[in-house]
Every structure is written in C-alpha cells, then in structure tokens.
Design a protein around this motif. Structure first.
Motif, PDB file in Angstrom:
ATOM      1  N   MET F   1       0.737  -1.194  -0.071  1.00  0.00           N
ATOM      2  CA  MET F   1      -0.052   0.219  -0.185  1.00  0.00           C
ATOM      3  C   MET F   1       0.770   1.158   0.326  1.00  0.00           C
ATOM      4  N   GLU F   2       0.625   1.858  -1.074  1.00  0.00           N
ATOM      5  CA  GLU F   2       1.254   3.831  -1.050  1.00  0.00           C
ATOM      6  C   GLU F   2       0.640   4.390  -0.231  1.00  0.00           C
ATOM      7  N   VAL F   3       2.095   4.757   0.313  1.00  0.00           N
ATOM      8  CA  VAL F   3       0.760   6.639   0.972  1.00  0.00           C
ATOM      9  C   VAL F   3       1.304   7.661   0.345  1.00  0.00           C
ATOM     10  N   LEU F   4       0.312   8.550   0.599  1.00  0.00           N
ATOM     11  CA  LEU F   4       0.231  10.353   0.335  1.00  0.00           C
ATOM     12  C   LEU F   4       0.497  10.959   1.073  1.00  0.00           C
ATOM     13  N   ILE F   5       0.963  11.863   1.554  1.00  0.00           N
ATOM     14  CA  ILE F   5       0.437  12.781   2.685  1.00  0.00           C
ATOM     15  C   ILE F   5       0.583  14.464   2.059  1.00  0.00           C
ATOM     16  N   VAL F   6      -0.331  14.805   1.644  1.00  0.00           N
ATOM     17  CA  VAL F   6      -0.576  16.019   0.672  1.00  0.00           C
ATOM     18  C   VAL F   6      -0.301  17.004   1.940  1.00  0.00           C
ATOM     19  N   ARG F   7       0.600  17.911   0.942  1.00  0.00           N
ATOM     20  CA  ARG F   7       1.188  18.384   3.105  1.00  0.00           C
ATOM     21  C   ARG F   7       0.649  19.509   2.268  1.00  0.00           C
ATOM     22  N   ASP F   8       0.875  20.908   0.718  1.00  0.00           N
ATOM     23  CA  ASP F   8       1.066  21.938   0.350  1.00  0.00           C
ATOM     24  C   ASP F   8      -0.087  22.423   0.311  1.00  0.00           C
ATOM     25  N   ARG F   9      -0.697  21.694   0.448  1.00  0.00           N
ATOM     26  CA  ARG F   9      -2.348  22.260   0.276  1.00  0.00           C
ATOM     27  C   ARG F   9      -3.530  21.955   0.859  1.00  0.00           C
ATOM     28  N   ARG F  10      -4.206  22.398   1.013  1.00  0.00           N
ATOM     29  CA  ARG F  10      -6.164  22.093   1.517  1.00  0.00           C
ATOM     30  C   ARG F  10      -6.550  21.082   0.644  1.00  0.00           C
ATOM     31  N   ILE F  11      -7.421  20.380   0.814  1.00  0.00           N
ATOM     32  CA  ILE F  11      -8.937  19.792  -0.171  1.00  0.00           C
ATOM     33  C   ILE F  11      -9.748  19.861   0.265  1.00  0.00           C
ATOM     34  N   ASP F  12     -11.265  19.983   0.029  1.00  0.00           N
ATOM     35  CA  ASP F  12     -11.827  19.708   1.201  1.00  0.00           C
ATOM     36  C   ASP F  12     -12.998  18.385   0.562  1.00  0.00           C
ATOM     37  N   TYR F  13     -13.249  17.792   1.970  1.00  0.00           N
ATOM     38  CA  TYR F  13     -13.881  16.370   1.373  1.00  0.00           C
ATOM     39  C   TYR F  13     -15.452  16.647   0.902  1.00  0.00           C
ATOM     40  N   ASP F  14     -15.694  16.069  -0.640  1.00  0.00           N
ATOM     41  CA  ASP F  14     -17.250  17.250  -0.791  1.00  0.00           C
ATOM     42  C   ASP F  14     -18.427  15.364  -0.430  1.00  0.00           C
ATOM     43  N   GLY F  15     -17.143  14.190  -0.181  1.00  0.00           N
ATOM     44  CA  GLY F  15     -18.378  13.246  -0.471  1.00  0.00           C
ATOM     45  C   GLY F  15     -17.321  11.800  -1.914  1.00  0.00           C
ATOM     46  N   SER F  16     -16.994  12.997  -2.617  1.00  0.00           N
ATOM     47  CA  SER F  16     -16.491  12.362  -4.063  1.00  0.00           C
ATOM     48  C   SER F  16     -15.354  11.478  -4.248  1.00  0.00           C
ATOM     49  N   ALA F  17     -14.409  11.708  -3.566  1.00  0.00           N
ATOM     50  CA  ALA F  17     -13.323  11.084  -3.220  1.00  0.00           C
ATOM     51  C   ALA F  17     -13.511   8.812  -2.517  1.00  0.00           C
ATOM     52  N   ILE F  18     -15.445   9.027  -2.422  1.00  0.00           N
ATOM     53  CA  ILE F  18     -14.621   7.538  -1.933  1.00  0.00           C
ATOM     54  C   ILE F  18     -15.472   6.950  -3.026  1.00  0.00           C
ATOM     55  N   GLN F  19     -14.988   7.270  -4.999  1.00  0.00           N
ATOM     56  CA  GLN F  19     -15.198   6.867  -6.063  1.00  0.00           C
ATOM     57  C   GLN F  19     -14.174   6.062  -6.084  1.00  0.00           C
ATOM     58  N   SER F  20     -13.966   4.745  -6.654  1.00  0.00           N
ATOM     59  CA  SER F  20     -13.155   4.604  -7.324  1.00  0.00           C
ATOM     60  C   SER F  20     -11.567   4.944  -8.504  1.00  0.00           C
ATOM     61  N   HIS F  21     -10.508   4.805  -7.744  1.00  0.00           N
ATOM     62  CA  HIS F  21      -9.730   4.619  -8.374  1.00  0.00           C
ATOM     63  C   HIS F  21      -9.280   6.642  -8.393  1.00  0.00           C
ATOM     64  N   TRP F  22     -10.053   7.184  -7.718  1.00  0.00           N
ATOM     65  CA  TRP F  22      -9.931   8.636  -6.914  1.00  0.00           C
ATOM     66  C   TRP F  22      -8.254   8.935  -6.656  1.00  0.00           C
ATOM     67  N   ALA F  23      -7.298   8.071  -5.915  1.00  0.00           N
ATOM     68  CA  ALA F  23      -5.910   8.334  -5.928  1.00  0.00           C
ATOM     69  C   ALA F  23      -5.486   8.612  -7.635  1.00  0.00           C
ATOM     70  N   TYR F  24      -5.694   7.587  -7.948  1.00  0.00           N
ATOM     71  CA  TYR F  24      -5.572   7.067  -9.431  1.00  0.00           C
ATOM     72  C   TYR F  24      -5.163   8.172 -10.295  1.00  0.00           C
ATOM     73  N   ARG F  25      -6.388   8.818  -9.839  1.00  0.00           N
ATOM     74  CA  ARG F  25      -6.946   9.517 -11.380  1.00  0.00           C
ATOM     75  C   ARG F  25      -6.469  11.414 -10.737  1.00  0.00           C
ATOM     76  N   ASN F  26      -5.933  11.678  -9.296  1.00  0.00           N
ATOM     77  CA  ASN F  26      -5.544  12.986  -9.058  1.00  0.00           C
ATOM     78  C   ASN F  26      -4.369  12.407  -9.076  1.00  0.00           C
ATOM     79  N   PHE F  27      -4.479  11.590  -7.756  1.00  0.00           N
ATOM     80  CA  PHE F  27      -1.902  11.829  -7.420  1.00  0.00           C
ATOM     81  C   PHE F  27      -1.472  10.419  -8.883  1.00  0.00           C
TER      82      PHE F  27
END
Lengths: 188, 188, 188, 188, 188, 188
Positions: F1-27
């Motif tokens: 399991m790969e881990v990414l700590i996002v340090r440089d900016r804020r990301i608001d959570y509206d629930g859409s990150a629960i969709q599949s492949h969110w980490a691949y699509r965005n990072f």
C-alpha cells in the motif's frame, strides 16, 4: 512477483513442487513468485495434476530440464490459472524468437519443427494458482512415442543465461498484467 | 464462446460497445461472445476506460479499423481480464506471423517495424469481463504524435478474410483456456 | 451440462463419487455433468459429507437405487450447492407428478405418503459443486428406523425410462438456470 | 432472512424496488430480506432487467398483484440469483398445491391451465442478489397477447392470508438452503 | 456469530481444532462461531499453520491457556482472515485496558511490559475462515527463549470471568463488522 | 500500500473521493493506496454512503479535518471493507494512546471523554474497497446535536506530524495484514 533463479545446484522435479507455498517453504519467498531451476523431471503418479495424463497413464519425464514454478495468490481460480499459463507460454515463444528460434505454440505446448520442447500444467490450490513449465535442455529420457527436442539442439547452450532471460521476461509479463488491471475504470 | 463476424455493414466504435451485454442487446448472442466488425474509431471521453488516457487527455481514433468486442461472464475480475487480453494480443501476433508479418508485442500493443498497429482495453462490468481490440486497416485519422501502421500497409488486403481468420483463432484460444481449466485436479 | 445415463451396467455408490472430477476420471466427461446410474448404496463413514449424519452415526444404505452425481464448475460455493440441490429435488417431484405420484418435498428429501423415497447431499470441492441424489428402486436394505418407499412401490417399473426422463429434466433445469443468468442486466 | 408483509397499504411496483438496499432504505430491514406487498405493476422501461423483454419492447404490467422483493447479500452472483429464483417459484407452486391448485412451472413462470399467473426477474447489484416475483390477483391490465390468470380466478380470495402463507414459506425455504450449506464438510 | 464458553471442563489444544467445522462436529454449533475454552497448548507439527514457525521448527506450547477458536463462513479469504484476526487482537487489548492492563499490540501478538501474553494464527479452510487465539493463564511451559507473561501475573485471577467478558466482546465486534457491512450503498 | 501525505495544500472533502480510482485519477497512484490530506468536510447528499445517515437526513460536516482515503483492490467485499475499517480505527486509537490520549472506540467511531473525534465510512466499488476516515482538527462546523472534539483540544497541535505518523501507522498495519495472509498454509 518475485523471481529466484537457482544457479548453484540442481533440483529434480517430481511434481511435489506444485503444492501451495512451495517457494515459501523452501526459499522463504512470500507471495507471488517464480522459481527457475534445472534438474531431472520424473513426475510421480500421485502428484500428477492433468487427469487426462492420469487416465492415459502417461509418463512425464526428461533427463534435463529448465523448470519454472509459479505461484499467484491474487485468487485461486482455474480459468485465470489456465489463461496465465498460455500467456507465459506465448511469452517464452517470443523470447525464443529473440534467440532466432521459430516455434509453434499449441495451447500450453511449445513445438520446434514439429518436436515438443516443453511440458506444462496449471491448477489451483485452495489458496493460490500454481503452475509448472518444463523445457528440455536435451531431449533425453523422454517417454517413448514423444518426439522431443531440447534447448541445446536448437542452439541455446548458455542455459543459465536462458534461465535468467526467461525468468525476467515472465515476471515482467505478469507485472504488466497486474499493473494494467489496476488502471482501468469499470464499465457499466 | 460464440463468434459473430459482421460482414454486411460497417459499425463505428465510439466506446459504448464496452458496456455489458452489448452483444446480447445488439445481436441476441447470449453468454461469452466475440463480435468482429469494421468501422471508424472515435472513443468519446465519457466512454474511455483507461484512466491513464483520461489523465493525459489522449485521443483514441482511427478512420478504419477491425474491431473485436469480447465479453466473458465466467467471473468479472480485472486480473483475468488483463491476462486474457494479453493472451489474445499474443495470439493475434501469432496469426500475423502466419501472414508473414513480424510483430513486436508490448503488453497489449502490437507493433510492426516500430509502428503501432493496434489499440486495446480490458476491464470488468459488475457481471462480466469486457475487452476491445482495434487493428488499423489503414493508418489514417490517427491522433497526432502516434506513428501508426495498418493492415494494408503490411500487405494484408483481404480484410474480411483477416476478420474471419483472427476471429476463429481468438475463439479457439479461449475455448482451449477454458477446456484446460476443467481437466486438472486441484493441488494441496 | 452434459448428461450420461449408464444403462449397460450397475455401479454401486460408496460415497467416493462425491469427489471432484469423478465424471471426468471415470467417463471422460469434461465440465458440468450429470451421471445417472443404478446400483446399491452403502456410504463409507470416511466419505460421509453430512456432519449431522456423522455426529449421529447414521447409516446411509439401500439395496437398489437410482443415483445422480452432479458436478458444477461455475464456482464452488456451498450456498449455490444447497440452492441447486433443492431445485433439483423440486424438479424430481415435478417429474414424479407427471407420473401421477403425489410427493411432499421437505428441503432435499422426497416423501410419498409419509415414506422417504430419496437421500441427497450437496457440497463443494475446492474446484466445483458436487451433489448426490439417490432414489430407492425398492425399499430394501434401508437403515432401521427409516420408513422408506421405492419407485416400484409407487408404480414406476420402467426404471431405465425413469432414469432417462429425470436425467433430461435435471439438465434442462440447470441449463435454464444458466441461460437466464446471462440475459439480465445488473441492477444499481 | 427477515420477512415483512405490508398489510396496511398498497405499494405499486414500477421496477425501482429492484435496486439494492430497497428494503433497508424504505423499511429499515438490514440484511437478507423478503418484502411482500400488494399493488399495481407497471415497469418503466429504464428499470427493466430482462434484456430479452427490452429487445422485444415488451410491456410488464398488471392492475393488481402480490409482489415479492427479495434481497440476498451472501454474494452477488447471477447463477445463484437464477437458481434461488427457480427454487422460490417451485416453492410457490408447492404452496399453491396445498390450496388445491394444479400448476405448471416453466422455469420462473407459473401457469394454471395454460394461463400465466406470475412474472419474475432475478439479477445482481454490485453488493447483492435481487429478485422480483409478481402474482396476479386478478388478470386485469395485462399486456395484450398474454393469456393470464389471477389468484381470485383460481379460488384464492383471502389475499392477505396468501401473502402471509407464501411469505413464510419462501423464508423457510431460504433458511433451509442456508442452514444445509453450513453442515456439510467439503469433498476432496 | 454464536459464542460458547466451555466452563465445565478443560480442553487441551493440539492444533486440530483449526480444522473446518470443529465447532459443529464437537458442539453442534452451526455457522459462524466462537468457542472459548481453557487447557494446555501443545501444537503438533502436522497441525502447524504458520509456515514461518514450521521453517524455524518453533515449538508452540504453554501449560495453561485460554483458547479462542473462531470460524467464519461468509467467505474463505486469507486477507479477511488476517484482518479479522488483527481486529480481534486489538479488541482483546481494549478489554485488557478495561482491566487496567496496558498492552502493546504488534500485529497479532499482545505484549505486556515487553513480555508475550498471547499466540494466534488465522487461515482458511476450503469453506471457512479459521482462527486460534491463545492467552497464557500463567507463563509456564513456554518454549525456551520466549519471554512470556500470563493473566494471573497481570492481576487477572477470575479466568472464567475473563473468558466470558472477552468472548462476549469478540462476538459483539464481529457482529458490528457484519452489520455495518450491510448498511452501506456501493460507490461508483 | 502506497501512502501520500498531501502537505502543500488543503483539499475539501465532499464525499466524491469515495469513488473508485480517486487516488489514481488525482495523484497517479496505482493500486492499493492511502491519501492523507487536510480540509473542510461537507458531504453532499448524493455522495452519502451510509444509508442510515440518508434515512435520518443527517449532515456530515466539519470545518477542519484530517482525511484518510483508502483504496484496496485485492477484492471488493463489504465484510472485508468493514473489518479493515474497524482495524484502522483501532490502530488510530493506539497511535493516539502514544500521544497520551485515552480514547474509546465504538465500532468505527473514536471518542475522547465521551466526545466524538472522528467520522468514517467503508464500502465497495465494483472493483475495490473504499474507505474514508475523518478526524476533527477543531470541533467547529459540526452538525447540531453532536458533541465533538478535535485534535487541538486534546493537545495535538502538530497536525502535519500527526498526518505523517498516522499515515505511516495505517500503511504498516495493512502491510502486516497482507503479509501474514501469505505465510499460512490452508487448514483441512
């Protein structure tokens, strides 16, 4: 998938390496693995996996082979076992083409000039997919009635080099299969 | 696996054929199927399956392609989807070798003399494995920056004959995979 | 699902036919299969599948039975095994109704006038679903304390005809189950 | 499996109840469930599950039906969905026999004197098996060309009693299937 | 999940309780189960599950332990087995905290002041997940080289009370896991 | 399991990150992943996963949270999703104990002195397990009626340090679960 090329000694294949966790028990390799080694082949009847062979009381033997034992834990399904097996055989044919050898693949068998170069079986244990591929180094000690050929007869004499090259190729193929399976969204 | 070669008309591929039950909805074919047809290729963004393509905003298009749409219901697993896809691509390379064409397979891509002959994607729906393979008939209408080649440029002009030959070869390959998966006893 | 009606000889059932690939090993039938045969029944303790029977040290025997051995490879799940078993028993009751016999089904048991006509077990091997159904031809050699009845006592004397009719009915039922599973789109 | 008989009001069936978690969303029932209710039937095209119906643009409607909505979470597999459906239909026929009604089951359809008494569909969502069974109370509002019959025409006038009796019978059948699946050892 | 606390007698653990259906065979408990009992521990080599232990020829023994045998039939997957095991161990640490004992969990091991309190293994049979957890009552009869501690040494003397409290806690944890798994809709 | 700590900016959570492949699509992270980030929380109704929340029209929001989005592709099963979720929550409690904070875990909720510190949901997409955990940084913007607490109120002010420490701890926990699942032989 981790690969181990056993260079320092011969290991004979009697069929028992088809059991689950063989690579972990014998070499401490955890998870998906490919172990490549060289040795005799003489499969004991009680270890035979192909029921067709059992029904026809076929012998499975050769005096000198390169062996590939593969274990995949992702999930133990016979269709995946069989598909991966054919893909690995196709990949071996592609590597042989790089050596300048023209092969014919018939399912999970490799032929050169109509002579059988390889044997293979793929199945599942309750926790993994298991596969054996064997490639004749020389066509000696083969069951009667089988027209066989070995690596040396087709001009490949650096057996250790062949073990390394094919071992690396199979692992790359599996890793590509795995990686691609993770980058696609699902379809409606 | 049932095969249908669509000979009487062109069908353009916009990506929607990747959805489950496409062959049943459109041709009444129940169960595992391969539909081979010919037509343009221009995949709509909302139908793109490869997230890598989506991230790079790649275009997927060609003016004239032979298309293969495959559906396998045995079980919907992405690793099996990806393994079968590579096997089918390897089989297509073997058929091309029968035509006298030397190919290089890189995962699920076919190259001839360093030029791209094909595109492909494999994924799952909630009930099946779905796959698309497209082979350029002529290398026209290809996205900029892609060096492509088509069947006609490598000397294959009887496109319908090619559709039949490859369609039959892929189905035979799948049936062999399936049959072999049923004849092996499980390992301890 | 392929069906084989063994007409030319008797086969006794000692429980070992419940093992995976029995039909392939013995009759060369690959894949989903139903083998119908006639013979004694006397299940060895080490082959007993029902742990309830084992705990109560029940005997499972009869002098003359029609046996059905079913194997389904689609996937090895005990709930599917148990559901298919009940469905096949219900189907047998429907065929018996066609013969004019009024039955009562209690789960996987068939009763006629309060007397037990059948025995059955369903389980999985690591690669398949396996099922045995046995129907008394005559109620002889039954364990003490079981009130049993046989086909002959309910007016069915053409045993081979019964074997054929029921064999065909069970296969048709399975094929309908399979076919219907392929023609439905998935729900949200 | 929990059962809910909706007695105090009518609920029309437009097909949307086939979606996953319908029983939990609407009645707070967690896990495997059977909800029995009464109301009109008029399935919207976008909710149709049977692709055969879609292809033939069939209408699915009736003025007054007893509806059964079943959800099973054990695992979402179309073959299990289809097998359970046929078993439930067979069970409904057995209950009708207790009422003195002679039925003919054809797969997932119930006929009385050659007239159609019921409709049914079974499929999967990504997390569950979903099933709808509808039984005509009176044969009104049926699509043209379908010869139908209703419960009242075959002498069953206590509809609420029928809902209770059948609801209980289906749940008992499922629970038996489940229980039996847990008491068998696996086979080699 | 049903729980049984064996209070009236000691049961020694030799590893054979890890086999499938042990709770049903011995106590008639059908389905998911937790059996808590007290007795010696001395695992026979042929029953050892952890291949790492086998490779290192470790002994697994203790003169007096509280044992937990868990079986989960939902589906037999090693990752779920391993995740549930760690969760149960974490839960036991939480109960120990209620007793005022400060623990350190390292995967599936519980340590108190750097001394090992517990052993555990989790695996699958072909039909279920199986797990054993053993907690020393007193640190006697432990293999050499292992620094161990027992419940009595950390101030817990009411062993039967501890068996009841932890048994109830583990079952509640599992039931919460199960219940929560049924109340969520699936994500796109 | 790969881990990414996002340090440089804020990301608001509206629930859409629960969709599949969110980490691949965005990072661009392929395969199993944990992304830790900080931002507001305000889950849109159409993204709500917990049907209980939907039924009760609960709001899910907080002005400042540490968010964990986890995706596991091994296989998409809700029971595994729910078990892993509880294990991760238990692990977070163990890390908080290292900070000297005494917590109470109730299933997938973390409480400090009876006040709610966290929210969490776990479910499946058709190809993966998806999980969200949110931990209040400060207890502001919380829905009425919920007594909440934040990291700052319990003395944890180095939020980035907390993100790193917990991110690392969760990945180690998962990797241990995975590794242990590969080193055990199956049981009879």
């Amino acid at each position: 998938m981790e690969v181990l090329i056993v260079r320092d000694r011969r290991i004979d294949y009697d069929g028992s390496a088809i059991q689950s966790h063989w690579a972990y028990r014998n070499f401490g390799i955890l998870g998906n693995s490919l172990v490549v080694f060289r040795g005799k082949c003489n499969v004991k009847v009680e270890e035979m996996i192909d029921i067709e062979d059992l029904r026809q009381k076929k012998e499975i033997k050769s005096d000198d082979m390169v062996h590939y034992i593969i274990e995949v834990f992702d999930f133990p399904n016979v269709l995946l076992a069989s598909a991966l097996q054919k893909l690995f055989i196709a990949k071996l044919c592609e590597v042989l083409a790089d050596y300048g050898v023209k092969t014919a693949r018939r399912g999970d068998d490799i032929y050169v000039n109509g002579k059988k170069l390889s044997i293979s079986i793929a199945t599942v244990s309750p926790v993994s997919i298991k596969m054996h591929i064997g490639i004749n180094v020389e066509a000696n000690g083969i069951p009667e009635g089988v027209e066989a050929v070995g690596l040396k007869e087709i001009g490949i004499n650096d057996i250790e080099g062949f073990m390394e090259k094919t071992g690396k190729a199979l692992v790359e193929e599996f890793n590509k299969v795995k990686r691609d399976s993770l980058k696609v969204r699902w379809a409606q």
